[in-house]
Scaffold this motif. Sequence first.
Motif, short mmCIF file in Angstrom:
data_model
loop_
_atom_site.label_atom_id
_atom_site.label_comp_id
_atom_site.label_asym_id
_atom_site.label_seq_id
_atom_site.Cartn_x
_atom_site.Cartn_y
_atom_site.Cartn_z
N PHE A 223 -35.33 26.80 -31.84
CA PHE A 223 -35.98 27.23 -33.09
C PHE A 223 -35.33 28.43 -33.76
CE2 PHE A 223 -38.74 28.17 -29.38
CZ PHE A 223 -38.65 29.56 -29.31
N PHE A 224 -34.30 29.01 -33.19
CA PHE A 224 -33.47 30.02 -33.85
C PHE A 224 -34.21 31.27 -34.31
CE2 PHE A 224 -31.33 25.94 -34.96
CZ PHE A 224 -30.25 26.09 -34.12
N GLY A 225 -35.48 31.40 -34.05
CA GLY A 225 -36.20 32.59 -34.49
C GLY A 225 -37.67 32.30 -34.70
N GLY A 226 -38.46 33.38 -34.78
CA GLY A 226 -39.90 33.24 -34.87
C GLY A 226 -40.39 32.55 -36.12
N GLY A 227 -39.69 32.74 -37.26
CA GLY A 227 -40.15 32.14 -38.50
C GLY A 227 -40.18 30.63 -38.45
N THR A 228 -39.12 30.04 -37.93
CA THR A 228 -39.06 28.58 -37.83
C THR A 228 -40.13 28.06 -36.88
OG1 THR A 228 -36.68 28.64 -38.20
CG2 THR A 228 -37.58 26.64 -37.23
N LEU A 229 -40.30 28.74 -35.77
CA LEU A 229 -41.33 28.33 -34.82
C LEU A 229 -42.71 28.41 -35.44
CD1 LEU A 229 -42.28 27.57 -31.97
CD2 LEU A 229 -42.22 30.01 -31.39
N GLU A 230 -43.00 29.49 -36.15
CA GLU A 230 -44.33 29.64 -36.74
C GLU A 230 -44.59 28.59 -37.81
OE1 GLU A 230 -46.63 31.50 -35.48
OE2 GLU A 230 -45.17 32.20 -34.00
N ARG A 231 -43.56 28.22 -38.56
CA ARG A 231 -43.75 27.15 -39.56
C ARG A 231 -44.13 25.85 -38.88
NH1 ARG A 231 -39.42 29.75 -42.02
NH2 ARG A 231 -37.87 28.36 -41.10
N PHE A 232 -43.50 25.58 -37.76
CA PHE A 232 -43.86 24.35 -37.05
C PHE A 232 -45.28 24.46 -36.50
CE2 PHE A 232 -44.36 21.85 -33.22
CZ PHE A 232 -43.99 20.59 -33.67
N PRO A 261 -53.65 16.92 -25.14
CA PRO A 261 -52.30 17.39 -25.46
C PRO A 261 -52.32 18.82 -26.00
CG PRO A 261 -52.56 15.14 -26.18
CD PRO A 261 -53.92 15.59 -25.73
N THR A 262 -51.43 19.66 -25.47
CA THR A 262 -51.40 21.08 -25.80
C THR A 262 -49.96 21.54 -26.01
OG1 THR A 262 -53.40 21.48 -24.48
CG2 THR A 262 -52.03 23.40 -24.97
N VAL A 263 -49.74 22.35 -27.04
CA VAL A 263 -48.44 22.98 -27.26
C VAL A 263 -48.43 24.29 -26.48
CG1 VAL A 263 -46.84 23.95 -28.95
CG2 VAL A 263 -48.22 21.95 -29.55
N ILE A 264 -47.44 24.45 -25.61
CA ILE A 264 -47.30 25.67 -24.84
C ILE A 264 -45.99 26.35 -25.26
CG2 ILE A 264 -47.03 26.69 -22.56
CD1 ILE A 264 -48.80 24.53 -21.44
N VAL A 265 -46.10 27.56 -25.77
CA VAL A 265 -44.94 28.30 -26.27
C VAL A 265 -44.48 29.28 -25.21
CG1 VAL A 265 -44.06 29.81 -28.09
CG2 VAL A 265 -45.79 28.06 -28.64
N LEU A 266 -43.21 29.14 -24.80
CA LEU A 266 -42.60 30.07 -23.86
C LEU A 266 -41.67 30.99 -24.63
CD1 LEU A 266 -41.67 27.62 -20.96
CD2 LEU A 266 -43.77 28.94 -21.25
N PRO A 267 -41.58 32.27 -24.27
CA PRO A 267 -40.69 33.18 -24.98
C PRO A 267 -39.25 32.76 -24.80
CG PRO A 267 -41.53 34.23 -23.00
CD PRO A 267 -42.29 32.94 -23.16
N GLY A 268 -38.49 32.82 -25.88
CA GLY A 268 -37.08 32.43 -25.87
C GLY A 268 -36.61 32.19 -27.28
N ARG A 269 -35.50 31.47 -27.43
CA ARG A 269 -34.96 31.20 -28.76
C ARG A 269 -34.69 29.72 -28.93
NH1 ARG A 269 -31.25 36.04 -30.79
NH2 ARG A 269 -32.23 37.73 -29.70
#
Length: 269
Positions: A223-232, A261-269
Amino acid sequence: MSLLRIALRFLILLVSQAAMGALPAFAQSGEPGCRPEMASYRLPIQRAQLTRDEVRLTFVGHATFLIETPGGVRIATDYNDYVRPPVTPDIATMNKAHSTHYSNRPDPGIKLVLRGWDPEGKGAARHDLTLGDVRVRNVPTNIRTLDGGTDYDGNSIFVFEIGDLCIAHLGHLHHPLEPGHLRALGRVDVVLFPVDGSYTLDQEGMLEVLKSLQARVMIPMHFFGGGTLERFLSRTRDLWPVERRGEPAITLSRAGLPARPTVIVLPGR
């Protein structure tokens, strides 16, 4: 021992320690964000202590996860020269869309190097093998070429079957999944999927892929950064709950999967 000799030994020790801690040089890639700092995740990986039904996933960064089995097998997904786990895996899977997803110089200590394409260009890659307590197989997918064409069967989704758990890494997926892909994949309990929305499949298309897979755990990557991830994540608000974890590693078992079904976000890029 003379004071001069002691001083020289001390100086050599300092220089060697500094060299051991230095980061290697990294080449540039066609994808954004693939700078040297992407490899700065110096995770203190120790061999996982797992029960026979558990699997540990560690998000190393970009599209690379370290998967550890109860029997001690270690797998690195989309193994490359930019983002690598700090241990030598037993199995390395690769895709060829960009240089941040494959390596021409894999660690010689890796037992199995599985490319998601046929290096001889004779068709789709075919992998279905077992090492220790993990079965690894692939489902070929297509990728876009630089001139706008299609490289048929140019990449793969890799599936890891460990105990009762089925984990699918979508790699550099460029297109929706067709019924044939879904049949070949079978049941997916955990899916690792890209969300950049441009280099891979667009975010709306990726949502449709996730709906069709119905995995109980969905972990975003690429996701190259937080902005892209947050949009998703904003697109998933009315679809699935989201859990954010503070650590890049998670231990999973089929019995312990979330009820829905659950989205689990792990810290990373």
